[in-house]
Every structure is written in C-alpha cells, then in structure tokens.
Design an enzyme around this catalytic site. Structure first.
Site, short mmCIF file in Angstrom:
data_model
loop_
_atom_site.label_atom_id
_atom_site.label_comp_id
_atom_site.label_asym_id
_atom_site.label_seq_id
_atom_site.Cartn_x
_atom_site.Cartn_y
_atom_site.Cartn_z
N LYS A 52 0.83 -1.21 0.00
CA LYS A 52 0.00 0.00 0.00
C LYS A 52 0.87 1.27 0.00
CE LYS A 52 -3.98 -2.20 2.28
NZ LYS A 52 -4.95 -2.09 3.41
N PHE B 5 -15.12 4.20 7.65
CA PHE B 5 -13.76 4.52 7.22
C PHE B 5 -13.60 4.51 5.69
CE2 PHE B 5 -13.80 -0.08 8.28
CZ PHE B 5 -13.40 -0.63 7.07
N ARG C 243 -2.49 -14.42 4.18
CA ARG C 243 -3.10 -13.76 5.34
C ARG C 243 -2.26 -14.04 6.60
NH1 ARG C 243 -7.45 -10.11 4.27
NH2 ARG C 243 -7.60 -10.16 6.53
N THR D 203 -5.41 -7.19 10.61
CA THR D 203 -5.67 -5.88 10.01
C THR D 203 -5.06 -4.75 10.84
OG1 THR D 203 -7.77 -6.76 9.20
CG2 THR D 203 -7.51 -4.37 9.15
N ARG E 48 2.59 -6.85 8.70
CA ARG E 48 1.91 -5.69 9.31
C ARG E 48 2.55 -5.32 10.65
NH1 ARG E 48 -4.20 -7.26 7.29
NH2 ARG E 48 -4.29 -5.82 5.54
N ASN F 246 -1.90 0.12 6.82
CA ASN F 246 -1.39 -1.16 7.32
C ASN F 246 -0.54 -1.93 6.30
OD1 ASN F 246 -3.47 -1.92 5.71
ND2 ASN F 246 -4.61 -3.05 7.26
N HIS G 284 -2.17 -5.47 1.50
CA HIS G 284 -3.50 -6.08 1.32
C HIS G 284 -3.34 -7.56 1.03
CE1 HIS G 284 -7.55 -6.82 -0.28
NE2 HIS G 284 -6.94 -7.48 -1.26
N GLU H 119 -10.07 -10.28 -7.60
CA GLU H 119 -9.13 -9.18 -7.37
C GLU H 119 -7.95 -9.24 -8.34
OE1 GLU H 119 -10.10 -8.58 -2.60
OE2 GLU H 119 -8.08 -9.16 -3.22
P1 IDP Z 1 -8.04 -6.60 5.63
O1 IDP Z 1 -7.23 -5.66 4.76
O2 IDP Z 1 -7.23 -7.15 6.77
O3 IDP Z 1 -8.76 -7.67 4.84
P2 IDP Z 1 -10.63 -5.26 5.86
O4 IDP Z 1 -11.55 -5.39 7.02
O5 IDP Z 1 -11.00 -5.95 4.59
O6 IDP Z 1 -9.17 -5.70 6.34
O7 IDP Z 1 -10.46 -3.70 5.58
C1 IDP Z 1 -9.87 -3.24 4.38
C2 IDP Z 1 -8.91 -2.14 4.73
O8 IDP Z 1 -9.64 -1.04 5.28
C3 IDP Z 1 -7.87 -2.47 5.83
O9 IDP Z 1 -6.76 -3.18 5.35
C4 IDP Z 1 -7.51 -1.09 6.32
O10 IDP Z 1 -6.61 -0.41 5.43
C5 IDP Z 1 -8.87 -0.40 6.28
N1 IDP Z 1 -9.58 -0.52 7.57
C6 IDP Z 1 -10.20 -1.62 8.07
N2 IDP Z 1 -10.75 -1.40 9.27
C7 IDP Z 1 -10.51 -0.08 9.54
C8 IDP Z 1 -10.84 0.79 10.64
O11 IDP Z 1 -11.48 0.40 11.62
N3 IDP Z 1 -10.38 2.08 10.54
C9 IDP Z 1 -9.69 2.56 9.47
N4 IDP Z 1 -9.37 1.78 8.43
C10 IDP Z 1 -9.77 0.47 8.45
MG MG Z 2 -10.26 -7.51 3.46
#
Ligand code: IDP
Ligand code: MG
Length: 140
Positions: A10, A58, A86, A92, A103, A113, A116, A127
C-alpha cells in the site's frame, strides 16, 4: 485457482521505501510472484476495489489513502495462497498482528497497514482479474 492470491503493497509502505523488504519477505515465505506492477489507483478504481466496505465509516478515508500514492500489486502463487498470505501479513490492526508478520513489522495504523491480502479464493480470482489481464500472469 486456490494457489493464487492478490497482494498490494500500500502507499504508506511504498512511500517509506519498504517495497524491497516486503518483496524479500514474500519470497522468503515461499511465494512465487506470478505478476507484479506499480500503479497509482484512481478514486474510481479504489472505490470499486473496496466496494464491499462502502457503508463503513472509514470508506472515504480508505479510498483517499489508497489513492494518496503508488502501490505495488502482485499475484502471488503458493499452495493455499490466500490463507498462507493472510498468515504472513498478520491482523488488520498492526497492534493485534503476530510478531514477525509484515503488518507487525511495517504497518503504522489500522488504516495505513502496509499490505492487502485477498480474504477468499473467490475474491482472489476477482481481485487478480481486477488488476491483471490473463496474459500478464505467468505460471512458471
Ligand atoms: P483486511 O485488509 O485485513 O482484509 P478489511 O476489514 O477488509 O481488512 O479492511 C480493508 C482495509 O480497510 C484495511 O486493510 C484497512 O486499510 C482499512 N480498515 C479496516 N478497518 C478499519 C478501521 O477500523 N479504521 C480505518 N481503516 C480500516
Ligand atoms: Mg479484506
């Protein structure tokens, strides 16, 4: 295609020059890179890529972050690639990520973070097709 997943380095991690360290981590963890390129996502692309999160509070900040600079995107190959990737990236929220995960090592916040990873084989296929044409993906 349960041997492929989509990875994104990212904008936060690219901006901090962590790309090489993260690619080294990818290779050390046993993934093969089937395709890789640098892109700068448009707002429309980021909104479409993260459409599943469009009702989340968000969402707008996430789209702004993902379009704030270039990303490195890659199709990674390994047995059980989705689960393996993962596990390699960690939770996350980097504060909850296991020691030694990408991460934990390189993320700065739950939003910024570093990487992805696809969350299912079905989404990995979608994707990868979102960013790569079939002829850009090498199986060797
Ligand atoms: P993942 O990337 O671990 O699969 P997801 O829940 O799919 O997590 O969320 C996608 C992306 O959205 C995260 O990687 C992060 O960049 C952002 N994100 C997720 N939860 C939050 C939050 O609570 N606050 C701000 N950004 C968030
Ligand atoms: Mg996700």
């Amino acid at each position: 295609m349960s041997n492929m997943t989509l990875a994104i380095i990212k904008p936060d991690a690219v901006g901090k020059r962590f790309t090489g360290k993260i690619i080294d981590h990818i290779l050390s963890a046993g993934f093969d890179i089937a395709a890789m390129k640098k892109i700068h996502m448009t707002t429309e692309e980021a909104q479409r890529f993260y459409a599943v999160h469009k009702e989340r509070p968000f969402f707008n900040d996430l789209v702004e972050f993902m379009t704030s600079g270039p990303c490195i995107i890659a199709a990674l190959k390994k047995e059980n690639a989705v689960e393996a990737w993962r596990a390699t990236i960690g939770a996350t929220n980097p504060e909850e990520a296991d020691e030694g995960t990408i991460r934990k090592l390189y993320a700065e916040s739950v939003q910024n973070n570093a990487v992805h990873g696809s969350d299912s084989d079905e989404n990995a296929v979608k994707e990868i097709a979102f960013f790569f044409s079939a002829d850009e993906i090498l199986s060797e």
